[in-house]
Write a protein that holds these residues in place. Structure first.
Motif, PDB file in Angstrom:
ATOM      1  N   UNK A 187      -3.197   4.783  -7.426  1.00 18.08           N
ATOM      2  CA  UNK A 187      -1.749   4.652  -7.572  1.00 18.08           C
ATOM      3  C   UNK A 187      -1.447   3.462  -8.470  1.00 18.08           C
ATOM      4  N   UNK A 188      -0.269   3.424  -9.077  1.00 17.57           N
ATOM      5  CA  UNK A 188       0.122   2.249  -9.864  1.00 17.57           C
ATOM      6  C   UNK A 188       0.055   0.994  -8.993  1.00 17.57           C
ATOM      7  N   UNK A 189      -0.330  -0.112  -9.593  1.00 17.78           N
ATOM      8  CA  UNK A 189      -0.426  -1.348  -8.828  1.00 17.78           C
ATOM      9  C   UNK A 189      -1.795  -1.503  -8.205  1.00 17.78           C
ATOM     10  N   UNK A 190      -1.843  -1.861  -6.938  1.00 15.06           N
ATOM     11  CA  UNK A 190      -3.105  -2.219  -6.295  1.00 15.06           C
ATOM     12  C   UNK A 190      -3.493  -1.272  -5.163  1.00 15.06           C
ATOM     13  N   UNK A 191      -3.009  -0.075  -5.194  1.00 15.19           N
ATOM     14  CA  UNK A 191      -3.172   0.840  -4.061  1.00 15.19           C
ATOM     15  C   UNK A 191      -4.059   2.033  -4.398  1.00 15.19           C
ATOM     16  N   UNK A 192      -4.810   2.496  -3.396  1.00 13.15           N
ATOM     17  CA  UNK A 192      -5.515   3.762  -3.505  1.00 13.15           C
ATOM     18  C   UNK A 192      -5.378   4.526  -2.190  1.00 13.15           C
ATOM     19  N   UNK A 193      -5.558   5.833  -2.274  1.00 16.17           N
ATOM     20  CA  UNK A 193      -5.446   6.710  -1.106  1.00 16.17           C
ATOM     21  C   UNK A 193      -6.719   7.520  -0.955  1.00 16.17           C
TER      22      UNK A 193
END
Length: 288
Positions: A187-193
């Motif tokens: 994801x944009x920024x510092x996130x993942x799923x």
């Protein structure tokens, strides 16, 4: 071509930037529904958060939630739910807890997260769960691994937020190498799923379409995010919002106005006014 299923992303598409549902959008969704077209809300949100948006509509749409891992109109009788196994969840959490990151395990009934000192601006921008605390419990503990020993959990997805991109990218590589049973979304920024292997918004929409006996060529998909690209590209008619990234707009057959300019309402009114009601087409034997 006759279209029989409308799949609409929620954030950045159905809702305006302020999180509100415009009256004209609500009326346009109802207009399409009155023509006999199935409607589905598609989202990375959990089921309860998506249901809250669904209740603001005049209809009772199907819901493809939790990044496509949950499909159904009610939590009691879902059409499909895919999970990360309890054992695999424990292994992933143990590895993640060796780093500094916010971990959130998402189940359709509740979520479990860790207490971690990340900057408020990161958490505020990345964790956007608009839930009613009375019906969707959000539990935070110091040690998730310890909690999982007593109460194992098989979430539909895991959201992870890191203090900076390099840490996120290093973990992305590690998970892909060590855990082939899951897929990882950036994801944009510092996130993942993290989701079960093969799960995506598009896979959820396709599962629903198969359940409704709808062909993929009969699907209209509308979205704005990178995780909407697959369904926009794969649908019979893929529509990108005007506020979508250029990469998303490139795969669309139609680019509508932005979410703050009633893009969904404009597209639906313009396009579906040309389509006769499904019931009429069936009576005239015009559906194959």
């Amino acid at each position: 071509m006759v279209y029989r299923l409308l799949a609409v992303n929620i954030d950045g598409t159905l809702l305006q930037s302020n999180g509100r549902l415009n009256k004209s959008t609500k009326e346009a969704i109802d207009y399409v529904h009155q023509k006999g077209v199935h409607v589905a809300l598609v989202t990375s949100r959990n089921y309860h958060s998506a249901k809250k948006v669904a209740k603001a509509l005049k209809i009772n749409p199907m819901i493809v939630a939790q990044q496509g891992a949950f499909v159904g109109a009610s939590m009691e009788k879902p059409i499909m739910v895919k999970r990360i196994s309890e054992e695999l969840t424990a292994e992933l959490v143990q590895m993640l807890e060796k780093t500094t990151c916010q971990i959130l395990l998402i189940h359709e009934k509740y979520s479990l997260g860790n207490r971690v000192n990340l900057p408020e601006n990161l958490l505020g921008k990345s964790v956007m769960y608009l839930n009613d605390q009375n019906i969707y419990a959000q539990n935070y503990v110091d040690d998730i691994s310890e909690e999982l020993i007593d109460q194992p959990m098989a979430p539909t997805k895991m959201d992870i937020i890191f203090p900076e991109k390099n840490a996120r990218n290093d973990m992305l590589k590690l998970i892909k190498e060590m855990f082939p049973e899951v897929d990882v979304l950036l994801h944009p920024g510092h996130k993942l799923t993290i989701v079960p292997k093969g799960v995506s918004k598009w896979s959820g929409v396709l599962y629903l379409a198969d359940h409704l006996a709808v062909k993929r060529t009969e699907i209209v998909s509308i979205g704005d995010g990178l995780d909407d690209m697959e369904m926009i590209a794969g649908s019979g008619l893929g529509v990108a919002m005007g506020n979508a990234d250029e990469e998303v707009r490139k795969v669309a057959k139609w680019v509508t106005r932005s979410n703050d300019q009633d893009g969904v309402a404009y597209m639906l009114r313009e396009f579906f006014r040309k389509q006769h009601p499904i019931e009429f087409l069936q009576k005239m034997n015009m559906l194959k």
